[in-house]
Scaffold this motif. Structure first.
Motif, PDB file in Angstrom:
ATOM      1  N   PHE A   1       0.832  -1.204   0.000  1.00 42.50           N
ATOM      2  CA  PHE A   1       0.000   0.000   0.000  1.00 42.50           C
ATOM      3  C   PHE A   1       0.865   1.252   0.000  1.00 42.50           C
ATOM      4  N   LEU A   2       1.857   1.305   0.885  1.00 42.57           N
ATOM      5  CA  LEU A   2       2.708   2.492   0.995  1.00 42.57           C
ATOM      6  C   LEU A   2       3.517   2.722  -0.277  1.00 42.57           C
ATOM      7  N   ARG A   3       3.960   1.643  -0.901  1.00 44.36           N
ATOM      8  CA  ARG A   3       4.753   1.782  -2.124  1.00 44.36           C
ATOM      9  C   ARG A   3       3.934   2.442  -3.233  1.00 44.36           C
ATOM     10  N   PHE A   4       2.708   1.975  -3.411  1.00 44.76           N
ATOM     11  CA  PHE A   4       1.886   2.514  -4.494  1.00 44.76           C
ATOM     12  C   PHE A   4       1.285   3.880  -4.140  1.00 44.76           C
ATOM     13  N   PHE A   5       0.913   4.077  -2.895  1.00 42.83           N
ATOM     14  CA  PHE A   5       0.251   5.331  -2.524  1.00 42.83           C
ATOM     15  C   PHE A   5       1.242   6.464  -2.275  1.00 42.83           C
ATOM     16  N   ILE A   6       2.402   6.131  -1.697  1.00 40.60           N
ATOM     17  CA  ILE A   6       3.395   7.163  -1.362  1.00 40.60           C
ATOM     18  C   ILE A   6       4.525   7.201  -2.399  1.00 40.60           C
ATOM     19  N   SER A   7       5.257   6.090  -2.525  1.00 42.18           N
ATOM     20  CA  SER A   7       6.424   6.079  -3.420  1.00 42.18           C
ATOM     21  C   SER A   7       6.032   6.304  -4.876  1.00 42.18           C
ATOM     22  N   TYR A   8       4.929   5.666  -5.316  1.00 43.62           N
ATOM     23  CA  TYR A   8       4.465   5.824  -6.694  1.00 43.62           C
ATOM     24  C   TYR A   8       3.430   6.940  -6.835  1.00 43.62           C
ATOM     25  N   LYS A   9       3.264   7.718  -5.760  1.00 41.82           N
ATOM     26  CA  LYS A   9       2.449   8.947  -5.745  1.00 41.82           C
ATOM     27  C   LYS A   9       0.986   8.728  -6.121  1.00 41.82           C
ATOM     28  N   GLY A  10       0.429   7.605  -5.663  1.00 41.09           N
ATOM     29  CA  GLY A  10      -0.973   7.328  -5.912  1.00 41.09           C
ATOM     30  C   GLY A  10      -1.893   8.384  -5.321  1.00 41.09           C
ATOM     31  N   TYR A  11      -1.436   9.059  -4.290  1.00 44.34           N
ATOM     32  CA  TYR A  11      -2.253  10.103  -3.652  1.00 44.34           C
ATOM     33  C   TYR A  11      -2.618  11.213  -4.633  1.00 44.34           C
ATOM     34  N   LYS A  12      -1.815  11.394  -5.684  1.00 41.03           N
ATOM     35  CA  LYS A  12      -2.108  12.446  -6.666  1.00 41.03           C
ATOM     36  C   LYS A  12      -3.348  12.132  -7.500  1.00 41.03           C
ATOM     37  N   ASP A  13      -3.732  10.866  -7.553  1.00 40.51           N
ATOM     38  CA  ASP A  13      -4.948  10.487  -8.274  1.00 40.51           C
ATOM     39  C   ASP A  13      -6.132  10.362  -7.316  1.00 40.51           C
ATOM     40  N   GLY A  14      -6.001  10.924  -6.143  1.00 39.70           N
ATOM     41  CA  GLY A  14      -7.105  10.990  -5.204  1.00 39.70           C
ATOM     42  C   GLY A  14      -7.632   9.631  -4.779  1.00 39.70           C
ATOM     43  N   VAL A  15      -8.966   9.528  -4.732  1.00 41.89           N
ATOM     44  CA  VAL A  15      -9.584   8.288  -4.268  1.00 41.89           C
ATOM     45  C   VAL A  15      -9.255   7.125  -5.197  1.00 41.89           C
ATOM     46  N   TYR A  16      -9.071   7.405  -6.496  1.00 39.19           N
ATOM     47  CA  TYR A  16      -8.697   6.350  -7.443  1.00 39.19           C
ATOM     48  C   TYR A  16      -7.333   5.762  -7.074  1.00 39.19           C
ATOM     49  N   GLY A  17      -6.379   6.644  -6.800  1.00 41.36           N
ATOM     50  CA  GLY A  17      -5.051   6.184  -6.414  1.00 41.36           C
ATOM     51  C   GLY A  17      -5.069   5.444  -5.090  1.00 41.36           C
ATOM     52  N   MET A  18      -5.910   5.888  -4.179  1.00 44.64           N
ATOM     53  CA  MET A  18      -6.023   5.212  -2.886  1.00 44.64           C
ATOM     54  C   MET A  18      -6.571   3.803  -3.059  1.00 44.64           C
ATOM     55  N   ILE A  19      -7.620   3.668  -3.887  1.00 41.74           N
ATOM     56  CA  ILE A  19      -8.219   2.352  -4.097  1.00 41.74           C
ATOM     57  C   ILE A  19      -7.254   1.418  -4.818  1.00 41.74           C
ATOM     58  N   ILE A  20      -6.550   1.927  -5.814  1.00 40.85           N
ATOM     59  CA  ILE A  20      -5.566   1.107  -6.535  1.00 40.85           C
ATOM     60  C   ILE A  20      -4.479   0.631  -5.578  1.00 40.85           C
ATOM     61  N   SER A  21      -4.017   1.528  -4.722  1.00 41.89           N
ATOM     62  CA  SER A  21      -2.992   1.168  -3.739  1.00 41.89           C
ATOM     63  C   SER A  21      -3.522   0.122  -2.761  1.00 41.89           C
ATOM     64  N   PHE A  22      -4.764   0.305  -2.370  1.00 47.85           N
ATOM     65  CA  PHE A  22      -5.401  -0.647  -1.464  1.00 47.85           C
ATOM     66  C   PHE A  22      -5.544  -2.009  -2.139  1.00 47.85           C
ATOM     67  N   PHE A  23      -5.927  -2.019  -3.410  1.00 47.62           N
ATOM     68  CA  PHE A  23      -6.066  -3.275  -4.139  1.00 47.62           C
ATOM     69  C   PHE A  23      -4.720  -3.986  -4.303  1.00 47.62           C
ATOM     70  N   ASN A  24      -3.655  -3.208  -4.477  1.00 52.28           N
ATOM     71  CA  ASN A  24      -2.328  -3.826  -4.539  1.00 52.28           C
ATOM     72  C   ASN A  24      -1.957  -4.445  -3.203  1.00 52.28           C
ATOM     73  N   SER A  25      -2.390  -3.800  -2.126  1.00 55.73           N
ATOM     74  CA  SER A  25      -2.168  -4.356  -0.795  1.00 55.73           C
ATOM     75  C   SER A  25      -2.933  -5.670  -0.631  1.00 55.73           C
ATOM     76  N   ILE A  26      -4.185  -5.694  -1.109  1.00 55.17           N
ATOM     77  CA  ILE A  26      -4.996  -6.915  -1.034  1.00 55.17           C
ATOM     78  C   ILE A  26      -4.376  -8.026  -1.876  1.00 55.17           C
ATOM     79  N   THR A  27      -3.884  -7.664  -3.065  1.00 55.03           N
ATOM     80  CA  THR A  27      -3.235  -8.653  -3.934  1.00 55.03           C
ATOM     81  C   THR A  27      -2.038  -9.286  -3.234  1.00 55.03           C
ATOM     82  N   SER A  28      -1.236  -8.438  -2.598  1.00 61.52           N
ATOM     83  CA  SER A  28      -0.067  -8.935  -1.870  1.00 61.52           C
ATOM     84  C   SER A  28      -0.498  -9.841  -0.715  1.00 61.52           C
ATOM     85  N   MET A  29      -1.492  -9.387   0.043  1.00 62.63           N
ATOM     86  CA  MET A  29      -1.962 -10.172   1.173  1.00 62.63           C
ATOM     87  C   MET A  29      -2.481 -11.534   0.720  1.00 62.63           C
TER      88      MET A  29
END
Length: 253
Positions: free
Chosen positions: A205-233
């Motif tokens: 989650f942190l890699r996609f939301f912070i390092s890959y700047k997902g926060y710049k895409d707002g809620v879309y970036g947050m959900i994508i980052s969250f989904f990557n976290s779920i995929t990893s889990m």
């Protein structure tokens, strides 16, 4: 352009996507669709664009794409998935190119529920999709397979459109499927415990939301980052489960 191009597309129950995909490559010299026994109208729709439709039981992404490429009568092949579209600008670039290299990487403009995503690492998504089949192979992997050329390659300027996820439902289905494949591919060389599962999930989650700047895409970036976290889990949880089953089976022998 003197070089003739065969477009190859693998599909399975893609009636929502296949029309626009095929429409975007009407200019090709040959269109081949390899269908994995669809139960919807995928084949019926595909017949509007080509008579070269082959029904092939699903063998996995790598083997299915390799089968499709080998059906092409031309040496130059453009490989697509049903959720991808060639834009008019990209088509013009391909048709007006001398194709002096052995393969071309094409960038993908990735969409998440109707929005083009410019962060999360999705903005740098280049894949070898236009190539000479005579010197190109595909990696034999269950997931994240890719074409590899043994010649010189270059990048095309224009990008294709990739409708990554059209809905939350489809995203969750893909996540579950891909995590299955990832776990099956990796479990024999990886072991994981509860802490590892947690750390990998948080890190994703942190890699996609912070390092890959997902926060710049707002809620879309947050959900994508969250989904990557779920995929990893899910991937690591399934690795844990497969190793547990293997261990239990060994103890019973």
């Amino acid at each position: 352009m003197s070089n003739k191009i065969s477009v190859v597309i693998i599909a399975g129950n893609e009636e929502q996507n296949i029309y626009d995909c095929l429409k975007s490559v009407e200019w090709a010299d040959e269109i081949i669709v390899v269908d994995s026994e669809s139960t919807d109208d995928t084949v019926k729709i595909a017949k509007e664009f080509t008579d070269k439709i082959f029904i092939k039981k699903w063998m996995g992404f790598s083997k299915q794409k390799d089968y499709a490429v080998n059906l092409a009568r031309n040496n130059w092949v453009l490989s697509l998935d049903a959720d991808e579209r060639i834009t008019p600008k990209l088509a013009d670039e391909i048709l007006n190119s001398s194709l002096e290299f052995d393969g071309y990487l094409i960038g993908r403009e990735n969409y998440f529920i109707g929005k083009a995503i410019s962060t999360c690492g999705w903005e740098n998504d280049y894949q070898l999709r236009l190539f000479k089949k005579s010197n190109t192979t595909i990696t034999d992997r269950l997931v994240h397979e890719g074409f590899v050329s043994d010649g010189k390659t270059a990048k095309l300027k224009n990008k294709m459109v990739h409708l990554t996820y059209n809905s939350i439902e489809s995203a969750l289905a893909k996540i579950n499927h891909y995590s299955d494949l990832k776990a099956t591919e990796d479990y024999e060389r990886k072991t994981i415990g509860g802490l590892g599962i947690l750390l990998h999930s948080v890190s994703a989650f942190l890699r996609f939301f912070i390092s890959y700047k997902g926060y710049k895409d707002g809620v879309y970036g947050m959900i994508i980052s969250f989904f990557n976290s779920i995929t990893s889990m899910l991937s690591y949880t399934k690795i844990w489960e497969l190793n547990l089953r293997k261990q239990t089976a060994g103890e019973k022998e």
